[in-house]
Design a protein around this motif. Structure first.
Motif, PDB file in Angstrom:
ATOM      1  N   ASP A   1       0.836  -1.214   0.000  1.00 39.94           N
ATOM      2  CA  ASP A   1       0.000   0.000   0.000  1.00 39.94           C
ATOM      3  C   ASP A   1       0.865   1.256   0.000  1.00 39.94           C
ATOM      4  O   ASP A   1       0.554   2.261   0.665  1.00 39.94           O
ATOM      5  CB  ASP A   1      -0.944   0.002   1.200  1.00 39.94           C
ATOM      6  CG  ASP A   1      -1.904  -1.184   1.211  1.00 39.94           C
ATOM      7  OD1 ASP A   1      -2.259  -1.642   0.107  1.00 39.94           O
ATOM      8  OD2 ASP A   1      -2.268  -1.660   2.296  1.00 39.94           O
TER       9      ASP A   1
ATOM     10  N   LYS B   1       0.548  -6.768   5.671  1.00 41.65           N
ATOM     11  CA  LYS B   1      -0.436  -5.686   5.730  1.00 41.65           C
ATOM     12  C   LYS B   1      -0.419  -5.000   7.099  1.00 41.65           C
ATOM     13  O   LYS B   1      -0.494  -3.772   7.203  1.00 41.65           O
ATOM     14  CB  LYS B   1      -1.840  -6.236   5.439  1.00 41.65           C
ATOM     15  CG  LYS B   1      -2.120  -6.540   3.984  1.00 41.65           C
ATOM     16  CD  LYS B   1      -2.530  -5.275   3.237  1.00 41.65           C
ATOM     17  CE  LYS B   1      -3.074  -5.586   1.860  1.00 41.65           C
ATOM     18  NZ  LYS B   1      -3.501  -4.367   1.145  1.00 41.65           N
ATOM     19  N   THR B   2      -0.311  -5.805   8.154  1.00 44.68           N
ATOM     20  CA  THR B   2      -0.295  -5.264   9.512  1.00 44.68           C
ATOM     21  C   THR B   2       0.966  -4.448   9.756  1.00 44.68           C
ATOM     22  O   THR B   2       0.927  -3.376  10.376  1.00 44.68           O
ATOM     23  CB  THR B   2      -0.409  -6.405  10.538  1.00 44.68           C
ATOM     24  OG1 THR B   2      -1.612  -7.149  10.274  1.00 44.68           O
ATOM     25  CG2 THR B   2      -0.458  -5.878  11.957  1.00 44.68           C
TER      26      THR B   2
ATOM     27  N   ALA C   1       0.595  -1.147   7.880  1.00 40.38           N
ATOM     28  CA  ALA C   1      -0.455  -0.266   8.391  1.00 40.38           C
ATOM     29  C   ALA C   1      -0.110   0.344   9.744  1.00 40.38           C
ATOM     30  O   ALA C   1      -0.495   1.479  10.034  1.00 40.38           O
ATOM     31  CB  ALA C   1      -1.774  -1.032   8.494  1.00 40.38           C
TER      32      ALA C   1
ATOM     33  N   THR D   1      -8.929   1.539  11.654  1.00 40.33           N
ATOM     34  CA  THR D   1      -9.094   2.777  10.895  1.00 40.33           C
ATOM     35  C   THR D   1      -9.571   3.878  11.835  1.00 40.33           C
ATOM     36  O   THR D   1      -9.993   3.610  12.971  1.00 40.33           O
ATOM     37  CB  THR D   1     -10.123   2.584   9.779  1.00 40.33           C
ATOM     38  OG1 THR D   1     -11.406   2.336  10.376  1.00 40.33           O
ATOM     39  CG2 THR D   1      -9.739   1.419   8.872  1.00 40.33           C
TER      40      THR D   1
ATOM     41  N   VAL E   1      -8.249  -2.476   9.860  1.00 37.44           N
ATOM     42  CA  VAL E   1      -7.652  -2.052   8.593  1.00 37.44           C
ATOM     43  C   VAL E   1      -7.813  -3.177   7.578  1.00 37.44           C
ATOM     44  O   VAL E   1      -7.515  -4.334   7.883  1.00 37.44           O
ATOM     45  CB  VAL E   1      -6.161  -1.708   8.791  1.00 37.44           C
ATOM     46  CG1 VAL E   1      -5.493  -1.411   7.455  1.00 37.44           C
ATOM     47  CG2 VAL E   1      -6.015  -0.528   9.741  1.00 37.44           C
TER      48      VAL E   1
ATOM     49  N   THR F   1      -5.814  -6.796   7.199  1.00 37.63           N
ATOM     50  CA  THR F   1      -5.127  -7.191   8.431  1.00 37.63           C
ATOM     51  C   THR F   1      -5.992  -8.193   9.195  1.00 37.63           C
ATOM     52  O   THR F   1      -7.045  -8.614   8.725  1.00 37.63           O
ATOM     53  CB  THR F   1      -4.824  -5.969   9.311  1.00 37.63           C
ATOM     54  OG1 THR F   1      -6.063  -5.362   9.726  1.00 37.63           O
ATOM     55  CG2 THR F   1      -4.002  -4.933   8.542  1.00 37.63           C
TER      56      THR F   1
END
Length: 409
Positions: free
Chosen positions: A158, A319-320, A323, A352, A358, A361
């Protein structure tokens, strides 16, 4: 209840898990001859219908195919054996992580069943590809390829970089970076491509007749699990604190239904394991054993499920990390340990601004693939364990303090 929600038991939970696959996709059906009107036996295209030749890299050490192939006590290398297994990884805590008070363990619900959902597997025998074949993600099988060039620190998730040194490699169960060519199942090689790296297989064994053989099996077990958890007061509509509270109460609400949950989970995990049932002293070493006569003795399908489980877990770890700059300190099969300022998953899992998980995640919930609280310990406890053992070891499955976690999970 087990017979109604899963099927009539056929022995152990593992045996029943395998029998459920066959019951949902029987190898044959009755077909009427349009000329004579007689019924004949026909094969089902979406099923495992025959015992096929096996592949040397996919079979366990005791298989007859390997008789005389290696020297006595030889340990096969990743270039000689497909080593698609779940994670068993741990690393030392950084100084900053030691400043956080807690280690929170989360556990993925029915992770092997969830990994089987939507997975394309081979239904026929192997085709041997040689001469540096191009990788085709649509062909299930085993690929000999060098993935040692994959550097997670070069990957952006991302648009954000990650610290590859604090993440396990996605390509080995121990989380170590590969050192050269090795055999991998299709989902693992496809993940390297997804991360943006080129792959150049040397050879492969693939299956050309494919299907989502395990989808119906997953759905049957998913429905059984979710229904039984609802009997314990844990429903799919719960999230966050409500879900954690419901899980904490569930063990005391109905002991019989709690046992049924364990049986359903064992059916899922054991059924996948039975796809590569080992010779456990049944017959002499390197001699055929009864399981090899089954159409469902398919180590390649087991490898694909385990690879997909490990890759799916790694994708969420990435992803975690991107983020929330949050990295695991241990991963054991489907349990992940994070350093946390507070004692619950709500204190550590990223959310979020609106308070929702998120996307991509870990998400708290009862459905397969979502996570629950396995337990919490302090960072001081972990350091004491490492000192007592004389070094870092995998603490993921030693953190089981949540009464909803249970000792046998």
């Amino acid at each position: 209840a087990y017979a109604e929600r899963v099927m009539t038991p056929r022995g152990t939970a593992a045996v029943t898990g395998l029998e459920l696959m066959t019951a949902l996709h029987p190898p044959t059906r009755a077909e009427k001859d349009p000329v004579t009107g007689a019924f004949t036996r026909a094969l089902n295209e979406d099923a495992l219908t025959a015992v096929h030749d096996v592949v040397e890299c996919e079979v366990p050490d005791e298989h007859p195919l390997l008789k005389g192939r290696f020297a006595r006590h030889h340990l096969r290398t990743p270039a000689e054996m497909l080593m698609e297994e779940p994670y068993d990884w741990c690393r030392p805590l950084t100084d900053d992580e030691c400043m956080r008070q807690y280690l929170v363990a989360i556990d993925v619900n029915m992770s092997f069943a969830a990994a089987a959902n939507g997975l394309t597997v081979g239904l026929n025998g192997p085709t041997h590809l040689t001469g540096d074949p191009p990788f085709d993600p649509s062909l299930p099988g085993s690929w000999l390829v060098d993935l040692s060039h994959v550097d997670l620190s070069r990957v952006r998730v991302d648009g954000r970089p990650v610290d590859g040194g604090r993440l396990p490699s996605p390509f080995t169960p121990k989380g170590e970076r590969p050192t050269g060519p090795a055999w991998y199942a299709t989902p693992t090689v496809a993940y390297a491509v997804e991360l943006g790296f080129e792959v150049a297989p040397v050879e492969a064994y693939v299956r050309t007749r494919t299907g989502r053989y395990l989808d119906a099996w997953y759905k049957r077990l998913r429905d059984a699990y979710v229904t039984t958890m609802a009997d314990l007061g844990v429903t799919t509509g719960l999230g966050g604190a409500e879900f954690l509270d419901a899980m904490a109460r569930s063990r005391q609400s109905d002991p019989v239904m709690a046992l049924l949950v364990g049986a359903i989970k064992a059916t899922a995990k054991g059924g996948i394991g039975k796809l590569r049932q080992r010779n456990r002293g049944q017959v002499p070493y390197h001699e055929p054993w009864p399981a090899l006569e089954r159409e469902t003795w398919r180590p390649d399908i087991r490898a694909a499920v385990l690879a997909n489980q490990r890759i799916g877990l790694h994708r969420k770890l990435m992803k975690t990390a991107a983020a929330a700059d949050l990295y695991p300190v241990a991963v054991g099969t489907d349990a992940v340990v994070y350093p946390s300022p507070g004692p619950t998953p709500l204190d550590v899992l990223p959310r979020t601004p609106e308070g929702k998980p998120v996307p991509g995640t870990f998400r708290l919930g009862v459905s397969p693939g979502m996570v629950k609280h396995q337990g919490t310990r302090t960072v001081l406890w972990a350091e004491e364990q490492f000192e007592e053992q004389g070094g870092v070891f995998n603490i993921a499955n030693h953190i089981k303090t949540d009464p909803a976690a249970g000792e046998g999970e």
